[in-house]
Design a protein around this motif. Structure first.
Motif, mmCIF file in Angstrom:
data_model
loop_
_atom_site.group_PDB
_atom_site.id
_atom_site.type_symbol
_atom_site.label_atom_id
_atom_site.label_comp_id
_atom_site.label_asym_id
_atom_site.label_seq_id
_atom_site.Cartn_x
_atom_site.Cartn_y
_atom_site.Cartn_z
ATOM 1 N N ASN A 160 40.717 44.133 35.924
ATOM 2 C CA ASN A 160 40.943 42.739 36.915
ATOM 3 C C ASN A 160 40.031 42.918 38.210
ATOM 4 O O ASN A 160 39.601 41.961 38.347
ATOM 5 C CB ASN A 160 42.461 42.938 37.366
ATOM 6 N N VAL A 161 39.602 43.901 38.409
ATOM 7 C CA VAL A 161 38.929 44.114 39.545
ATOM 8 C C VAL A 161 37.333 43.555 39.210
ATOM 9 O O VAL A 161 36.852 43.024 39.787
ATOM 10 C CB VAL A 161 38.743 45.554 39.975
ATOM 11 N N ALA A 162 37.108 43.962 38.112
ATOM 12 C CA ALA A 162 35.641 43.365 37.582
ATOM 13 C C ALA A 162 35.783 41.895 37.556
ATOM 14 O O ALA A 162 34.659 41.225 37.856
ATOM 15 C CB ALA A 162 35.514 43.970 35.990
ATOM 16 N N ALA A 163 36.908 41.295 37.058
ATOM 17 C CA ALA A 163 36.825 39.727 37.224
ATOM 18 C C ALA A 163 36.825 39.262 38.718
ATOM 19 O O ALA A 163 36.185 38.129 38.893
ATOM 20 C CB ALA A 163 38.229 39.293 36.411
ATOM 21 N N THR A 164 37.364 39.869 39.561
ATOM 22 C CA THR A 164 37.348 39.711 40.966
ATOM 23 C C THR A 164 36.028 39.728 41.562
ATOM 24 O O THR A 164 35.707 38.930 42.201
ATOM 25 C CB THR A 164 38.633 40.309 41.677
#
Ligand SMILES: NC(=O)c1ccc[n+]([C@@H]2O[C@H](COP(=O)([O-])OP(=O)(O)OC[C@H]3O[C@@H](n4cnc5c(N)ncnc54)[C@H](O)[C@@H]3O)[C@@H](O)[C@H]2O)c1
Length: 273
Positions: free
Chosen positions: A194-198
């Motif tokens: 999710n951090v890569a998406a954010t």
């Protein structure tokens, strides 16, 4: 007197439970937990029992949306886009935690939110540096690299790992499971990145954001390192996350980040970019 903000939580797992408790504990004066929904009804029942409020369980997503001004999505990357669209179409605001599910649809969500005068909030989650990335992205950014280290156990339910025949229990030294762009990383590890998406949304997009995922059996924490090269600054940041008590795949900081986003929505003064 101003009416309290009615909050609905979709997904009564680790994050949903922590946020529900925080609403009752910290935001009573301005907000009210109005509704809970989970596709696994037992989860909703369990949380409602913990909160001593069985009356707040919604039987459907639509019923939750009807009773809420702000929806907090804490469910699953496969469902976050549909949940967000349903809420925006009804003119509700949404906080999204399963960012992997919406990252490729930001234009659509922007248009929908504008049309319905709603807002979409994406908390920084389990990383730092989003504030400066947002700012430096106003000028030239050369590079954004995320290196994520997790215990091999964190990847147990990964379809990619199964397909590749990687034996997570045999990993004895740091092993790179993936290196590539954020789009691929999000597709292959929807629950882990999710951090890569954010980062992609805040910065230079999925194609140009690079991601390295390392399984390390020496660590118990989720470690994220961010390296950014830009016209305005070079930034290196590292976060060693404590894991959530109820779900070791989720970092405690991700939960606190959602609660801090909620506080930001409720307070007149906003700090940070
Ligand atoms: N943004 C971030 O930095 C960040 C960090 C950690 C986790 N997450 C994401 O947040 C989400 C929640 O995490 P968690 O640790 O609470 O997970 P969890 O597994 O503890 O809980 C998820 C809950 O959602 C429910 N659910 C699944 N699909 C649903 C649907 N379609 N409708 C309603 N309920 C549904 C499940 O039954 C479960 O109770 C996950 O998608 C996770 O990947 C984001």
């Amino acid at each position: 007197m101003k009416r309290k903000l009615r909050i609905g939580i979709v997904g009564c797992g680790a994050i949903g439970t922590s946020i529900a408790r925080a609403i009752n504990r910290e935001f009573r004066a301005q907000a009210k937990l109005a509704s809970l929904f989970d596709i696994d009804r037992k989860k909703a029942l369990l949380l409602a029992a913990k909160l001593k409020n069985k009356g707040i369980i919604a039987l459907s997503l639509d019923s939750l949306i009807k009773k809420s001004d702000l929806i907090i999505e804490a469910a699953d990357a496969n469902a976050s886009l549909a949940i967000t669209k349903r809420a925006l179409n009804k003119g509700r605001d949404v906080i999204i935690m399963s960012v992997g599910g919406i990252v490729s649809h930001m234009d659509q969500l922007n248009t929908l939110a504008k049309k319905n005068r709603s807002r979409v909030y994406i908390p920084s989650g389990a990383i730092c540096g989003i504030d400066s990335l947002k700012a430096i992205s106003l000028r030239k950014v050369k590079k954004v690299v995320l290196t994520t280290r997790k215990n091999p156990r964190s990847f147990e339910d990964s379809e990619y790992i199964r397909r590749k025949g990687i034996r997570l229990d045999k990993i004895k030294k740091d092993t790179v499971l993936f290196y590539g762009d954020a789009r691929q990383a999000i597709k292959l590890f929807p629950r882990n990145v999710n951090v890569a998406a954010t980062l992609s949304i805040a910065g230079i997009g999925q194609a140009r954001t690079k991601v390295k995922i390392i399984a390390s059996n020496r660590i118990k924490r989720n470690i994220h390192e961010i390296y950014i090269e830009s016209e305005a600054a070079k930034i290196s940041a590292r976060v060693e996350n404590s894991l959530h008590r109820d779900n070791p795949k989720t970092s405690f900081l991700a939960v606190l980040s959602a609660i801090a986003t909620l506080r930001q929505i409720l307070q007149p003064v906003r700090i940070g970019t």
